[in-house]
Design a protein around this motif. Sequence first.
Motif, PDB file in Angstrom:
ATOM      1  N   GLN A  94      -6.972  -3.918  10.720  1.00  0.00           N
ATOM      2  CA  GLN A  94      -5.855  -2.960  11.450  1.00  0.00           C
ATOM      3  C   GLN A  94      -4.280  -3.724  10.874  1.00  0.00           C
ATOM      4  N   ILE A  95      -4.356  -5.049  11.322  1.00  0.00           N
ATOM      5  CA  ILE A  95      -2.533  -5.789  10.949  1.00  0.00           C
ATOM      6  C   ILE A  95      -1.942  -5.232   9.696  1.00  0.00           C
ATOM      7  N   GLU A  96      -3.573  -5.904   9.000  1.00  0.00           N
ATOM      8  CA  GLU A  96      -2.751  -5.981   7.033  1.00  0.00           C
ATOM      9  C   GLU A  96      -2.435  -4.566   6.668  1.00  0.00           C
ATOM     10  N   ASP A  97      -3.323  -3.604   7.415  1.00  0.00           N
ATOM     11  CA  ASP A  97      -2.909  -1.818   6.701  1.00  0.00           C
ATOM     12  C   ASP A  97      -1.058  -1.645   7.338  1.00  0.00           C
ATOM     13  N   VAL A  98      -0.955  -1.729   8.978  1.00  0.00           N
ATOM     14  CA  VAL A  98       0.402  -1.980   9.384  1.00  0.00           C
ATOM     15  C   VAL A  98       1.231  -2.445   8.042  1.00  0.00           C
ATOM     16  N   ALA A  99       1.170  -3.586   8.051  1.00  0.00           N
ATOM     17  CA  ALA A  99       1.862  -4.618   7.286  1.00  0.00           C
ATOM     18  C   ALA A  99       2.484  -3.955   5.928  1.00  0.00           C
ATOM     19  N   THR A 100       1.168  -3.192   5.482  1.00  0.00           N
ATOM     20  CA  THR A 100       1.466  -2.523   3.883  1.00  0.00           C
ATOM     21  C   THR A 100       2.015  -1.385   3.951  1.00  0.00           C
ATOM     22  N   TYR A 101       2.169  -0.661   5.343  1.00  0.00           N
ATOM     23  CA  TYR A 101       2.576   0.616   5.618  1.00  0.00           C
ATOM     24  C   TYR A 101       3.740   0.210   5.362  1.00  0.00           C
ATOM     25  N   VAL A 102       4.430  -0.087   6.471  1.00  0.00           N
ATOM     26  CA  VAL A 102       5.560  -1.141   6.347  1.00  0.00           C
ATOM     27  C   VAL A 102       6.227  -1.068   5.167  1.00  0.00           C
ATOM     28  N   LEU A 103       5.906  -2.114   4.400  1.00  0.00           N
ATOM     29  CA  LEU A 103       6.885  -2.489   2.795  1.00  0.00           C
ATOM     30  C   LEU A 103       6.531  -1.429   2.145  1.00  0.00           C
ATOM     31  N   SER A 104       5.447  -0.404   1.945  1.00  0.00           N
ATOM     32  CA  SER A 104       5.436   0.977   1.729  1.00  0.00           C
ATOM     33  C   SER A 104       6.353   1.495   1.612  1.00  0.00           C
ATOM     34  N   GLN A 105       6.290   1.764   3.032  1.00  0.00           N
ATOM     35  CA  GLN A 105       8.039   2.703   3.914  1.00  0.00           C
ATOM     36  C   GLN A 105       9.459   1.788   3.003  1.00  0.00           C
ATOM     37  N   ALA A 106       9.122   0.086   3.822  1.00  0.00           N
ATOM     38  CA  ALA A 106      10.841  -0.078   3.177  1.00  0.00           C
ATOM     39  C   ALA A 106      10.714   0.096   1.401  1.00  0.00           C
ATOM     40  N   GLU A 107       9.518   0.023   0.905  1.00  0.00           N
ATOM     41  CA  GLU A 107       9.640   0.389  -0.603  1.00  0.00           C
ATOM     42  C   GLU A 107      10.161   2.194  -1.118  1.00  0.00           C
ATOM     43  N   LYS A 108      10.189   2.963  -0.214  1.00  0.00           N
ATOM     44  CA  LYS A 108      10.083   4.273  -0.336  1.00  0.00           C
ATOM     45  C   LYS A 108      11.333   4.280   0.420  1.00  0.00           C
TER      46      LYS A 108
END
Length: 110
Positions: A94-108
Amino acid sequence: MKKILSVVVLLFTLVSFTFASPALAGDASKGASLFTANCASCHMGGRNVVNPTKTLQKADLEKYEMYDLDKIKNQITMGKAAMPAFGQKLTPEQIEDVATYVLSQAEKGW
C-alpha cells in the motif's frame, strides 16, 4: 552493417533512459484511494497545509531531493516532523501504491 546497427541500438537505449520518467512499480489507482483516505487531509491537490513550502509538486519534490520512489516510500513509512509514520498502518504494498500515485500526480501537475 553490424556496427551501424549496434550504434543505432545504443543511441536508442541512451535516449530512452535519459528522458524516461521515474520508474513506477506500484498501482497508482489503488494509491489514489489510499491517498484520499490517509493523506488528503494535509496534502489535498499536492499541497501541504502544515508546511506550505514543502508540497508534493514536482518542483518541490526535486528541490528537496524527494522526487524518488524509495525516498517517498521511506517518508510515508517513517514519517518526518509533523507527518505521522504510516509503516504500522499501511502494508508495504500500500505504501508503494501511495508513493507511485504521488509521483504520477507530481508528473501530471496534480
